[in-house]
Structures are given as C-alpha cells and as structure tokens.
Design an enzyme around this catalytic site. Sequence first.
Site, mmCIF file in Angstrom:
data_model
loop_
_atom_site.group_PDB
_atom_site.id
_atom_site.type_symbol
_atom_site.label_atom_id
_atom_site.label_comp_id
_atom_site.label_asym_id
_atom_site.label_seq_id
_atom_site.Cartn_x
_atom_site.Cartn_y
_atom_site.Cartn_z
ATOM 1 N N HIS A 152 -17.626 42.235 8.393
ATOM 2 C CA HIS A 152 -17.339 40.798 8.298
ATOM 3 C C HIS A 152 -18.439 40.157 7.470
ATOM 4 C CE1 HIS A 152 -16.431 36.658 9.475
ATOM 5 N NE2 HIS A 152 -17.742 36.508 9.643
ATOM 6 N N LYS B 234 -17.900 46.400 11.807
ATOM 7 C CA LYS B 234 -16.741 46.369 12.699
ATOM 8 C C LYS B 234 -16.509 47.731 13.368
ATOM 9 C CE LYS B 234 -14.413 42.652 10.130
ATOM 10 N NZ LYS B 234 -13.106 42.243 9.512
ATOM 11 N N ASN C 227 -11.576 46.875 8.171
ATOM 12 C CA ASN C 227 -12.202 46.797 6.846
ATOM 13 C C ASN C 227 -13.729 46.785 6.893
ATOM 14 O OD1 ASN C 227 -12.437 44.217 7.782
ATOM 15 N ND2 ASN C 227 -11.394 43.233 6.064
ATOM 16 N N TYR D 129 -12.273 34.436 16.017
ATOM 17 C CA TYR D 129 -11.249 34.379 14.963
ATOM 18 C C TYR D 129 -10.210 33.286 15.231
ATOM 19 C CZ TYR D 129 -12.918 38.665 12.698
ATOM 20 O OH TYR D 129 -13.663 39.597 12.007
ATOM 21 N N GLU E 44 -21.173 31.075 13.381
ATOM 22 C CA GLU E 44 -20.976 32.468 13.792
ATOM 23 C C GLU E 44 -22.270 33.085 14.325
ATOM 24 O OE1 GLU E 44 -17.354 33.088 10.575
ATOM 25 O OE2 GLU E 44 -19.246 34.155 10.259
HETATM 26 N N1 UDP Z 1 -6.939 40.762 8.427
HETATM 27 C C1 UDP Z 1 -5.857 41.574 8.720
HETATM 28 N N2 UDP Z 1 -4.713 41.459 7.953
HETATM 29 C C2 UDP Z 1 -4.617 40.567 6.913
HETATM 30 C C3 UDP Z 1 -5.733 39.754 6.622
HETATM 31 C C4 UDP Z 1 -6.871 39.863 7.398
HETATM 32 O O1 UDP Z 1 -5.904 42.373 9.652
HETATM 33 O O2 UDP Z 1 -3.564 40.497 6.274
HETATM 34 C C5 UDP Z 1 -8.165 40.871 9.244
HETATM 35 C C6 UDP Z 1 -9.288 41.613 8.512
HETATM 36 O O3 UDP Z 1 -10.025 42.385 9.472
HETATM 37 C C7 UDP Z 1 -10.099 40.447 7.967
HETATM 38 C C8 UDP Z 1 -9.994 39.438 9.111
HETATM 39 O O4 UDP Z 1 -8.652 39.574 9.559
HETATM 40 O O5 UDP Z 1 -11.427 40.835 7.685
HETATM 41 C C9 UDP Z 1 -10.268 38.003 8.738
HETATM 42 O O6 UDP Z 1 -9.425 37.653 7.640
HETATM 43 P P1 UDP Z 1 -10.008 36.823 6.410
HETATM 44 O O7 UDP Z 1 -8.851 36.374 5.585
HETATM 45 O O8 UDP Z 1 -10.959 35.775 6.902
HETATM 46 O O9 UDP Z 1 -10.791 37.948 5.558
HETATM 47 P P2 UDP Z 1 -12.351 38.163 5.305
HETATM 48 O O10 UDP Z 1 -13.002 36.812 5.263
HETATM 49 O O11 UDP Z 1 -12.864 39.018 6.446
HETATM 50 O O12 UDP Z 1 -12.423 38.886 3.987
HETATM 51 MG MG MG Z 2 -12.905 35.212 6.543
#
Ligand code: UDP
Ligand code: MG
Length: 139
Positions: free
Chosen positions: A117, A11, A114, A51, A128
């Site tokens: 992905h 990212k 974070n 997303y 994806e």
């Molecule tokens: N995210 C965020 N705030 C939150 C949860 C998620 O900004 O409270 C962002 C973060 O970059 C995350 C992405 O949204 O990786 C997708 O969320 P998901 O719950 O799918 O997490 P992941 O699968 O990436 O662990």
């Molecule tokens: Mg996710």
Amino acid sequence: MATNRTFTMLKPDAVANGYIGAILEKITAAGFRIVAMKMTQLTKADAEAFYAIHAERPFFGELVEYMTSGPIVSAVLEKDNAVEDFRTLIGATNPAEAAEGTIRKMYAESISANAVHGSDSDENAAIEAAFHFAGREHF
Ligand code: UDP
Ligand code: MG
C-alpha cells in the site's frame, strides 16, 4: 521540495511470500527513512475502517477478506516528496500494468494481492499513520 511522510503496508501476500526483506531493501535504497514500523494482523473491523473510502466498490468484500488473511508490516516513511515518490516506486495498482522495476511489478501477485500500500496524499498519509501508530511509535 519539503521532507514529508507517507504510510505503507507490506500486504499479506508480500509477507507470506517472504518478501519483507527485499521490499524494505528497495524502499531504503530509494532514500526513504523508516520512522515507524511493526508487524500486525488486521481485524475485519480494522480493514473495513482503513478502506472505508472503497466501501461501495465491487471489490470491497474481497479486499477486506484478503487484507485480514495474514500478517502485514506497516510503516511510516520519510523523504523529500515522499507520497508521490513512493507511488512511483510501487507502481500501478494492477501489477500487470506496473512499470519495470517497481515493487508491484516485481513482487505483487494480482490487482488485489498487490504486495504494498502507498498513501495517495499528504492528508491521507497522516490519517493512515495515525490509524496504525501511536505518537510514541514514530521516530
Ligand atoms: N483493489 C482490488 N481490485 C481493484 C482495485 C483495487 O482488489 O479493482 C484493491 C488493491 O489491493 C488496491 C486496493 O484495493 O491496492 C485499494 O485500491 P486503490 O484504487 O486505492 O489502489 P492503490 O491506491 O492501492 O494503488
Ligand atoms: Mg489508494
């Protein structure tokens, strides 16, 4: 366990902080084979589509703004049990909760920025990968 594929993005925070090489090293050292890879920058429409499942979540606007803020490296990875093993390698969504040694623990800035992905299912991995790569870009 069958060999299968997952999809990842390094990212904008990971790219901006100079962690492309370190993260790819961890990915390949963990036994993943890179079958597609490129650097791009998502448009707002790209990030909203990628997303879309999170469109109603409170963080959606911030997520789209962040994911379009700079270049990313996207890749398709192949390994036995790829989806689950890659989720283990990257760690929890919130780096503060991620296990020691995981990519997010080592390289992420925050729950939003974070670092990486990782697809959450075989079905989403295929969707994806197809969103980011043409068939001729897979090796
Ligand atoms: N995210 C965020 N705030 C939150 C949860 C998620 O900004 O409270 C962002 C973060 O970059 C995350 C992405 O949204 O990786 C997708 O969320 P998901 O719950 O799918 O997490 P992941 O699968 O990436 O662990
Ligand atoms: Mg996710």
